[in-house]
Design a protein around this motif. Sequence first.
Motif, PDB file in Angstrom:
ATOM      1  N   PHE A 160      13.456  17.663  -6.619  1.00 52.61           N
ATOM      2  CA  PHE A 160      13.262  19.111  -6.681  1.00 52.61           C
ATOM      3  C   PHE A 160      11.783  19.479  -6.808  1.00 52.61           C
ATOM      4  N   GLY A 161      11.313  20.358  -5.939  1.00 50.57           N
ATOM      5  CA  GLY A 161       9.962  20.881  -6.063  1.00 50.57           C
ATOM      6  C   GLY A 161       8.909  20.136  -5.257  1.00 50.57           C
ATOM      7  N   LEU A 162       7.662  20.522  -5.494  1.00 51.59           N
ATOM      8  CA  LEU A 162       6.522  20.005  -4.733  1.00 51.59           C
ATOM      9  C   LEU A 162       5.949  18.763  -5.395  1.00 51.59           C
ATOM     10  N   ASP A 163       5.656  17.749  -4.587  1.00 53.22           N
ATOM     11  CA  ASP A 163       4.979  16.550  -5.095  1.00 53.22           C
ATOM     12  C   ASP A 163       3.512  16.909  -5.342  1.00 53.22           C
ATOM     13  N   ALA A 164       3.095  16.827  -6.601  1.00 52.67           N
ATOM     14  CA  ALA A 164       1.723  17.208  -6.970  1.00 52.67           C
ATOM     15  C   ALA A 164       0.802  16.002  -7.101  1.00 52.67           C
ATOM     16  N   SER A 165       1.254  14.843  -6.682  1.00 51.55           N
ATOM     17  CA  SER A 165       0.407  13.645  -6.769  1.00 51.55           C
ATOM     18  C   SER A 165      -0.902  13.882  -6.026  1.00 51.55           C
ATOM     19  N   GLY A 166      -2.000  13.568  -6.681  1.00 47.66           N
ATOM     20  CA  GLY A 166      -3.323  13.823  -6.122  1.00 47.66           C
ATOM     21  C   GLY A 166      -4.127  14.752  -7.009  1.00 47.66           C
ATOM     22  N   VAL A 167      -3.422  15.632  -7.755  1.00 48.80           N
ATOM     23  CA  VAL A 167      -4.137  16.551  -8.644  1.00 48.80           C
ATOM     24  C   VAL A 167      -4.869  15.798  -9.755  1.00 48.80           C
ATOM     25  N   ALA A 172     -10.844  19.092 -13.363  1.00 48.95           N
ATOM     26  CA  ALA A 172      -9.995  20.004 -14.130  1.00 48.95           C
ATOM     27  C   ALA A 172     -10.297  21.467 -13.841  1.00 48.95           C
ATOM     28  N   ASP A 173     -11.451  21.758 -13.223  1.00 48.72           N
ATOM     29  CA  ASP A 173     -11.779  23.149 -12.907  1.00 48.72           C
ATOM     30  C   ASP A 173     -11.507  23.488 -11.440  1.00 48.72           C
ATOM     31  N   THR A 174     -10.706  22.658 -10.782  1.00 50.51           N
ATOM     32  CA  THR A 174     -10.276  22.951  -9.412  1.00 50.51           C
ATOM     33  C   THR A 174      -9.369  24.186  -9.425  1.00 50.51           C
ATOM     34  N   VAL A 175      -9.503  25.012  -8.399  1.00 55.49           N
ATOM     35  CA  VAL A 175      -8.694  26.228  -8.296  1.00 55.49           C
ATOM     36  C   VAL A 175      -7.677  26.057  -7.164  1.00 55.49           C
ATOM     37  N   TYR A 176      -6.437  26.442  -7.446  1.00 48.94           N
ATOM     38  CA  TYR A 176      -5.345  26.323  -6.475  1.00 48.94           C
ATOM     39  C   TYR A 176      -4.766  27.715  -6.213  1.00 48.94           C
ATOM     40  N   ARG A 177      -4.579  28.048  -4.939  1.00 53.09           N
ATOM     41  CA  ARG A 177      -3.997  29.336  -4.577  1.00 53.09           C
ATOM     42  C   ARG A 177      -2.949  29.158  -3.486  1.00 53.09           C
ATOM     43  N   ILE A 178      -1.959  30.031  -3.500  1.00 53.55           N
ATOM     44  CA  ILE A 178      -0.960  30.105  -2.429  1.00 53.55           C
ATOM     45  C   ILE A 178      -0.941  31.542  -1.941  1.00 53.55           C
ATOM     46  N   HIS A 179      -1.244  31.737  -0.676  1.00 52.04           N
ATOM     47  CA  HIS A 179      -1.352  33.086  -0.103  1.00 52.04           C
ATOM     48  C   HIS A 179      -2.270  33.959  -0.950  1.00 52.04           C
ATOM     49  N   GLY A 180      -3.349  33.381  -1.442  1.00 56.70           N
ATOM     50  CA  GLY A 180      -4.323  34.134  -2.211  1.00 56.70           C
ATOM     51  C   GLY A 180      -3.992  34.313  -3.676  1.00 56.70           C
ATOM     52  N   LEU A 188      -2.624  22.438 -12.704  1.00 57.51           N
ATOM     53  CA  LEU A 188      -3.380  21.840 -13.805  1.00 57.51           C
ATOM     54  C   LEU A 188      -2.443  21.345 -14.905  1.00 57.51           C
ATOM     55  N   ALA A 189      -1.282  22.001 -15.046  1.00 59.73           N
ATOM     56  CA  ALA A 189      -0.281  21.513 -16.000  1.00 59.73           C
ATOM     57  C   ALA A 189       0.253  20.162 -15.544  1.00 59.73           C
ATOM     58  N   ALA A 190       0.496  20.011 -14.233  1.00 58.35           N
ATOM     59  CA  ALA A 190       0.951  18.723 -13.694  1.00 58.35           C
ATOM     60  C   ALA A 190      -0.112  17.658 -13.927  1.00 58.35           C
ATOM     61  N   ARG A 191      -1.361  18.022 -13.748  1.00 55.39           N
ATOM     62  CA  ARG A 191      -2.476  17.091 -13.968  1.00 55.39           C
ATOM     63  C   ARG A 191      -2.515  16.626 -15.420  1.00 55.39           C
ATOM     64  N   ALA A 192      -2.354  17.566 -16.332  1.00 51.87           N
ATOM     65  CA  ALA A 192      -2.410  17.232 -17.758  1.00 51.87           C
ATOM     66  C   ALA A 192      -1.215  16.388 -18.186  1.00 51.87           C
ATOM     67  N   LEU A 193      -0.043  16.695 -17.648  1.00 53.94           N
ATOM     68  CA  LEU A 193       1.165  15.966 -18.029  1.00 53.94           C
ATOM     69  C   LEU A 193       1.165  14.542 -17.481  1.00 53.94           C
ATOM     70  N   TYR A 209       4.684  26.197   1.673  1.00 51.51           N
ATOM     71  CA  TYR A 209       3.656  26.659   0.750  1.00 51.51           C
ATOM     72  C   TYR A 209       2.273  26.225   1.249  1.00 51.51           C
ATOM     73  N   PRO A 210       1.467  27.152   1.751  1.00 52.93           N
ATOM     74  CA  PRO A 210       0.095  26.809   2.140  1.00 52.93           C
ATOM     75  C   PRO A 210      -0.791  26.785   0.886  1.00 52.93           C
ATOM     76  N   LEU A 211      -1.143  25.591   0.437  1.00 56.60           N
ATOM     77  CA  LEU A 211      -1.894  25.438  -0.805  1.00 56.60           C
ATOM     78  C   LEU A 211      -3.389  25.389  -0.514  1.00 56.60           C
ATOM     79  N   GLU A 212      -4.098  26.398  -0.991  1.00 56.59           N
ATOM     80  CA  GLU A 212      -5.548  26.483  -0.812  1.00 56.59           C
ATOM     81  C   GLU A 212      -6.224  25.843  -2.035  1.00 56.59           C
ATOM     82  N   ILE A 213      -7.099  24.898  -1.801  1.00 61.54           N
ATOM     83  CA  ILE A 213      -7.743  24.156  -2.877  1.00 61.54           C
ATOM     84  C   ILE A 213      -9.252  24.367  -2.812  1.00 61.54           C
ATOM     85  N   ALA A 214      -9.833  24.718  -3.953  1.00 59.93           N
ATOM     86  CA  ALA A 214     -11.282  24.892  -4.044  1.00 59.93           C
ATOM     87  C   ALA A 214     -11.806  23.977  -5.145  1.00 59.93           C
ATOM     88  N   VAL A 215     -12.487  22.916  -4.728  1.00 56.48           N
ATOM     89  CA  VAL A 215     -13.049  21.947  -5.670  1.00 56.48           C
ATOM     90  C   VAL A 215     -14.536  22.256  -5.847  1.00 56.48           C
TER      91      VAL A 215
END
Length: 251
Positions: A160-167, A172-180, A188-193, A209-215
Amino acid sequence: MGSSETLRKRLMLLTVPTLGLALALSGCAPASPPSPTPSADVELFSAEDGVRSSVNLFFALLAAGDEEGAAEELYPAVDFEQPLALLLTRTEGVYNLIEDRPKILSVDDVTAADDAESGSATVTYEMAGAEHTDTVDLRRTSEDELGSDDYAMVIPEDAFGLDASGVERLPADTVYRIHGVDVSEAFLAARALADGGEVPRIPALGGTYPLEIAVPGANGFTGTVTLQMSGVLDGTGTDGVLSAFVGQHGF
């Protein structure tokens, strides 16, 4: 009254359309002797009716873009207070922006266990430009003396859900957006867990889900990766996608 409860009552009425027709016609028919009062053991709604109406309710909420209402119809129950569940809440309104949400076509092969505690159905629906047919399992969540019982869609374990492997490899200050819409809290919760171990999946419903990533930083980058669910509750189509995208950018 919540949107899911309003839809449930409407769908419950649709499960017995012939009852209303019979009552309407009775005024035109010749008078007849009163019928015996049905016994308390007579059930107007079968367990199968409850399973069918619950499946229809879930997909109606998806079509309406009501992610939280649909998530309330899942089993086990979703903990909406957890940041990981952000994509299942109305707070950010992301799901309403997903254009290829599932649209139900038919519900067939509806069954219920002898004790009515569980059931299943074969659902055909359109999603992301393709037709899907899934067998879904349901668990009874409440009984209704006046209508059909309520059932919840069983979440497929480990899918169930999106595979977040890679985060976990991104700052930790990476920004993630979907449709803005900023959805960084969930990623970041997935990263911490993960904490050096397996990265948990981010609960999400069917669609793309188009995931926009700003590192940030000198070695940072900005890009978009597409995470497409394989089914209404099946996210295995996203497995490894984000991780590969992150690797392509040197992380």
